[in-house]
Scaffold this motif. Structure first.
Motif, PDB file in Angstrom:
ATOM      1  N   LEU A  88       1.078  -1.229   0.180  1.00 18.18           N
ATOM      2  CA  LEU A  88      -0.080   0.131  -0.013  1.00 18.18           C
ATOM      3  C   LEU A  88       0.761   1.196   0.068  1.00 18.18           C
ATOM      4  N   GLY A  89       2.058   1.150   0.710  1.00 24.52           N
ATOM      5  CA  GLY A  89       2.995   2.309   0.774  1.00 24.52           C
ATOM      6  C   GLY A  89       3.474   2.604  -0.558  1.00 24.52           C
ATOM      7  N   GLU A  90       3.826   1.489  -1.544  1.00 22.53           N
ATOM      8  CA  GLU A  90       4.287   1.711  -2.940  1.00 22.53           C
ATOM      9  C   GLU A  90       3.148   2.414  -3.769  1.00 22.53           C
ATOM     10  N   ILE A  91       1.681   2.009  -3.512  1.00 24.61           N
ATOM     11  CA  ILE A  91       0.779   2.500  -4.408  1.00 24.61           C
ATOM     12  C   ILE A  91       0.623   4.011  -3.985  1.00 24.61           C
ATOM     13  N   TYR A  92       0.620   4.262  -2.643  1.00 29.06           N
ATOM     14  CA  TYR A  92       0.427   5.987  -2.430  1.00 29.06           C
ATOM     15  C   TYR A  92       1.603   6.723  -3.163  1.00 29.06           C
ATOM     16  N   SER A  93       2.986   6.046  -3.018  1.00 27.87           N
ATOM     17  CA  SER A  93       4.096   6.553  -3.485  1.00 27.87           C
ATOM     18  C   SER A  93       3.946   6.777  -4.843  1.00 27.87           C
ATOM     19  N   ALA A  94       3.579   5.638  -5.524  1.00 25.83           N
ATOM     20  CA  ALA A  94       3.544   5.960  -6.972  1.00 25.83           C
ATOM     21  C   ALA A  94       2.603   6.875  -7.375  1.00 25.83           C
ATOM     22  N   ALA A  95       1.307   7.283  -6.793  1.00 27.98           N
ATOM     23  CA  ALA A  95       0.177   8.248  -6.897  1.00 27.98           C
ATOM     24  C   ALA A  95       0.805   9.594  -6.425  1.00 27.98           C
ATOM     25  N   PHE A  96       1.790   9.634  -5.557  1.00 25.41           N
ATOM     26  CA  PHE A  96       2.042  11.084  -5.284  1.00 25.41           C
ATOM     27  C   PHE A  96       3.503  11.249  -5.931  1.00 25.41           C
ATOM     28  N   THR A  97       3.706  10.554  -7.036  1.00 23.25           N
ATOM     29  CA  THR A  97       5.166  10.478  -7.515  1.00 23.25           C
ATOM     30  C   THR A  97       5.862  11.930  -7.643  1.00 23.25           C
ATOM     31  N   ALA A  98       7.170  11.772  -7.047  1.00 22.01           N
ATOM     32  CA  ALA A  98       7.968  13.381  -7.239  1.00 22.01           C
ATOM     33  C   ALA A  98       9.362  12.745  -7.180  1.00 22.01           C
ATOM     34  N   PRO A  99      10.221  13.358  -7.924  1.00 20.75           N
ATOM     35  CA  PRO A  99      11.370  13.013  -7.856  1.00 20.75           C
ATOM     36  C   PRO A  99      12.015  13.280  -6.432  1.00 20.75           C
ATOM     37  N   ALA A 100      11.623  14.301  -5.615  1.00 23.97           N
ATOM     38  CA  ALA A 100      11.995  14.585  -4.239  1.00 23.97           C
ATOM     39  C   ALA A 100      13.614  14.795  -4.010  1.00 23.97           C
ATOM     40  N   ARG A 102      12.768   8.183  -4.580  1.00 23.08           N
ATOM     41  CA  ARG A 102      11.072   7.983  -4.594  1.00 23.08           C
ATOM     42  C   ARG A 102      10.738   8.220  -3.005  1.00 23.08           C
ATOM     43  N   PHE A 103       9.452   8.325  -2.742  1.00 20.88           N
ATOM     44  CA  PHE A 103       8.799   8.398  -1.642  1.00 20.88           C
ATOM     45  C   PHE A 103       8.755   7.246  -0.923  1.00 20.88           C
ATOM     46  N   ARG A 104       9.923   6.585  -0.298  1.00 22.99           N
ATOM     47  CA  ARG A 104      10.111   5.270  -0.020  1.00 22.99           C
ATOM     48  C   ARG A 104       9.654   5.159   1.497  1.00 22.99           C
ATOM     49  N   ALA A 105       9.607   6.214   2.219  1.00 21.28           N
ATOM     50  CA  ALA A 105       9.343   6.432   3.835  1.00 21.28           C
ATOM     51  C   ALA A 105       7.994   6.043   4.097  1.00 21.28           C
ATOM     52  N   LEU A 106       7.085   6.144   3.198  1.00 24.49           N
ATOM     53  CA  LEU A 106       5.695   5.933   3.239  1.00 24.49           C
ATOM     54  C   LEU A 106       5.549   4.402   3.607  1.00 24.49           C
ATOM     55  N   LYS A 107       6.238   3.611   2.864  1.00 28.16           N
ATOM     56  CA  LYS A 107       6.014   2.223   2.946  1.00 28.16           C
ATOM     57  C   LYS A 107       6.628   1.686   4.563  1.00 28.16           C
ATOM     58  N   ILE A 108       7.748   2.457   4.934  1.00 31.80           N
ATOM     59  CA  ILE A 108       8.464   2.118   6.033  1.00 31.80           C
ATOM     60  C   ILE A 108       7.407   2.479   7.413  1.00 31.80           C
ATOM     61  N   TRP A 109       6.672   3.862   7.071  1.00 33.37           N
ATOM     62  CA  TRP A 109       5.810   4.203   7.943  1.00 33.37           C
ATOM     63  C   TRP A 109       4.495   3.318   8.390  1.00 33.37           C
ATOM     64  N   PHE A 110       4.097   2.903   7.128  1.00 34.31           N
ATOM     65  CA  PHE A 110       2.898   2.137   7.277  1.00 34.31           C
ATOM     66  C   PHE A 110       3.373   0.572   7.785  1.00 34.31           C
ATOM     67  N   VAL A 111       4.348   0.058   7.618  1.00 31.87           N
ATOM     68  CA  VAL A 111       4.741  -0.980   8.094  1.00 31.87           C
ATOM     69  C   VAL A 111       5.206  -0.809   9.852  1.00 31.87           C
ATOM     70  N   LEU A 112       5.615   0.108  10.003  1.00 35.42           N
ATOM     71  CA  LEU A 112       6.055   0.252  11.432  1.00 35.42           C
ATOM     72  C   LEU A 112       4.707   0.578  12.463  1.00 35.42           C
ATOM     73  N   ARG A 113       3.851   1.541  11.868  1.00 34.45           N
ATOM     74  CA  ARG A 113       2.468   1.775  12.470  1.00 34.45           C
ATOM     75  C   ARG A 113       1.595   0.365  12.428  1.00 34.45           C
ATOM     76  N   LEU A 114       1.340  -0.568  11.250  1.00 37.20           N
ATOM     77  CA  LEU A 114       0.560  -1.483  11.299  1.00 37.20           C
ATOM     78  C   LEU A 114       0.916  -2.757  12.173  1.00 37.20           C
ATOM     79  N   TYR A 115       1.962  -2.802  12.089  1.00 27.72           N
ATOM     80  CA  TYR A 115       2.613  -3.891  12.790  1.00 27.72           C
ATOM     81  C   TYR A 115       2.981  -3.699  14.303  1.00 27.72           C
ATOM     82  N   GLY A 116       3.536  -2.448  14.467  1.00 31.99           N
ATOM     83  CA  GLY A 116       3.944  -2.029  15.722  1.00 31.99           C
ATOM     84  C   GLY A 116       5.274  -2.422  16.192  1.00 31.99           C
ATOM     85  N   VAL A 117       5.816  -2.008  17.294  1.00 33.71           N
ATOM     86  CA  VAL A 117       7.258  -2.357  17.666  1.00 33.71           C
ATOM     87  C   VAL A 117       7.231  -3.888  18.066  1.00 33.71           C
ATOM     88  N   ASN A 118       6.092  -4.369  18.781  1.00 35.03           N
ATOM     89  CA  ASN A 118       5.912  -5.752  19.420  1.00 35.03           C
ATOM     90  C   ASN A 118       5.785  -6.748  18.307  1.00 35.03           C
TER      91      ASN A 118
END
Length: 564
Positions: free
Chosen positions: A80-92, A362-378
């Motif tokens: 899902l993070g990749e999908i959003y990143s593709a939608a928001f595409t910017a060379p950043a 690319r906006f690669r931080a999005l998928k990391i953000w999604f994973v960390l939030r949905l799985y949580g530290v535990n």
């Protein structure tokens, strides 16, 4: 929604799919037109081609039966993070391109820095000016920091070169000449178990590369004494060592270099940049029992871990941390007029283009953000811990139930077990073995012998010793090739010194005990089949690898073999 269901179905049915593609090289070109269509096609036709033309050529890395290389996990949050990143595409390439791209990357990498128990100097808020940046791969991270290390070394040894080549002073010309002389003597280092990316980075950076030998007695880890000896030998001969890759989890055996000892060596050789390659096993630093591995990291210059291996984030998401960003920016920053803006010029923002070789990103931080939030530290900790425990179970099977067939070659750790098949008639002659030196990372204590690499055992002449090794290597390779030809599971092999070995790693999110048990049973049955044929083959001409595969029913007699 329909397309997402197709992806979900793909993951759901992976267990029943052949893991390794069995197509022959060049299979795809005859199946596709020689040029693209003049008129656009229907999506249904494209989807059909994915199923009939692309899928047969895929090796399924997300399969629970994929136990080769290291994992390359993909999860729904990261997709899902990749999908959003593709939608928001910017060379950043700078903050102004999309402020959220830069600022979210800084924040999530600070989160990860704390989770991995890295020194506080690696945080973006540190007084030393540290921070993290997402690279494409660990190989990219290594070549990036090697260039920074090279330029830092040259600046420290020589005055900076003049920017205007036509207005150089005599001292600047002399400094430039000294820099070019030094460049021919620069040496990058890694242990013989370091990943090949360090040697490739040296090729790209235009410097020499030196591999440092390691011993089985040290569990194939680089030690402080081994490093000191290599550095002293090089400097005595007029070479200029400037960079070293140390490893947390080497590719062949997941060895851990002796970081505290190496940190002490750094005091004697302060101009050597030390990079920690923790591409796979760095994920284990989430767990408190591994936090002590970071002792000594304060002395090092960079650290890298791939979230796209063990940490549930799809490729590419390689996280590079530095205690000081200045050497990287100084080596890689170029600011033409068309990239200038008031925020960057005022030093108010981070421009990650100066932390990498490419300009755009690319906006690669999005998928990391999604994973960390949905799985949580535990959830992240539980994911890693489960695989380590599964790896210990598999190792127990190998050294317990498989003791007459297999020999573990290095202490199992981080869900990886490395072993070979015992040579035929091994009971009549002592086997050459590789060390077990009792590391706390694994609970597996049986089945290892402390020894040097392949010594000639007492009472065994050298020719007999090498014959045992040759036969063990041949049988191990045959077992490995037969198993991969079936496609039920996928493994990789490696060479440890002169020993041919099989690696099994179960760190895929979907891999469970039943899958590892299945792999062990396939290994056992295949090994028994091969060993039972050895005596038969001795009586006549050796069969080809393909003939044996056909005999065992592993490949169809009429199909061209894809083994090489």
């Amino acid at each position: 929604t329909k397309r997402l269901i197709i992806v979900i179905n793909y993951f759901t049915n992976l267990d029943s799919k052949r893991v390794v593609s069995n197509v022959s090289p060049g299979y795809l070109r005859p199946l596709l037109p020689s040029q693209p269509p003049d008129k656009g096609e229907k999506w249904e036709d494209i989807q059909q081609d994915i199923e009939t033309k692309i899928m047969p050529g895929l090796t399924h890395w997300q399969s629970p039966n994929f136990m080769a290389f290291y994992p390359a996990n993909a999860t729904y949050p990261s997709i899902l993070g990749e999908i959003y990143s593709a939608a928001f595409t910017a060379p950043a390439f700078n903050w102004l391109c999309s402020p959220a791209c830069t600022e979210l990357e800084t924040i999530v990498l600070d989160w990860l820095c704390n989770l991995l128990h890295l020194p506080a100097s690696y945080l973006s808020t540190s007084a030393t000016g540290g921070g993290g940046v997402i690279q494409g791969s660990a190989s990219e991270a290594i070549v990036t920091v090697m260039i920074a290390a090279r330029e830092q070394f040259l600046r420290r040894r020589c005055c900076p070169q003049a920017k205007d080549l036509l207005a150089r002073t005599a001292s600047e010309v002399e400094a430039e000449n000294e820099q070019w002389r030094l460049r021919t003597r620069l040496v990058a280092l890694g242990s013989e178990m370091s990943h090949s990316s360090t040697q490739k980075a040296a090729m790209i950076a235009g410097v020499h590369y030196k591999s440092i030998p390691v011993d089985a007695a040290d569990e194939f880890a680089l030690t402080g004494s081994g490093l000191t000896e290599a550095l002293q030998n090089l400097t005595r001969r007029g070479w200029e060592p400037f960079y070293l890759t140390v490893t947390l989890g080497t590719t062949s055996t997941c060895a851990v270099d002796h970081f505290k000892e190496i940190a002490e060596v750094k005091r004697q050789f302060p101009n050597v940049w030390i990079h920690v390659d923790a591409a796979y096993a760095g994920a284990a630093l989430l767990l408190e029992e591994y936090h002590s591995l970071t002792d000594g990291f304060e002395a090092f210059d960079s650290f890298n871990v791939n979230m796209h291996k063990w940490l549930l984030t799809n490729f590419d998401a390689s996280c590079l941390f530095l205690p000081r960003r200045e050497p990287l920016i100084s080596a890689l920053s170029i600011t033409p007029s068309y990239l200038q803006n008031s925020y960057s010029l005022a030093g108010m923002v981070t421009d990650y283009r100066d932390w990498q070789i490419p300009l755009g990103r690319r906006f690669r931080a999005l998928k990391i953000w999604f994973v960390l939030r949905l799985y949580g530290v535990n959830g992240m900790k539980g994911h890693v811990k489960r695989h380590i425990e599964l790896g210990e179970k598999f190792a127990h099977w190998v050294v317990g139930e498989g003791t007459d067939l297999f020999e573990v070659l290095a202490p199992p750790r981080f869900a990886l077990t490395v072993f070979r098949v015992r040579a035929p008639d091994h009971s009549s002659m002592e086997q050459p073995v590789i060390s077990r030196a009792g590391r706390r990372e694994s609970k597996v204590d049986e089945g290892f012998v402390r020894n040097d690499v392949l010594p000639v055992p007492n009472g065994v002449d050298s020719s007999s010793h090498h014959d045992i090794l040759r036969r063990s290597n041949a049988v191990t390779k045959e077992v490995y090739e037969i198993i991969n030809a079936t496609g039920e599971i996928f493994l990789t092999s490696t060479m440890i010194k002169d020993v041919y070995a099989i690696r099994v790693i179960g760190a895929n999110e979907r891999t469970d005990e039943q899958h590892l048990r299945k792999a062990f049973e396939i290994l056992t049955k295949t090994t028994e089949d091969v060993l039972s044929k050895v005596e038969t083959r001795k009586k006549g001409e050796p069969e080809s690898a393909r003939s044996r595969l056909v005999k065992y029913g592993r490949v169809d007699a009429g199909r061209q073999s894809t083994l090489h």
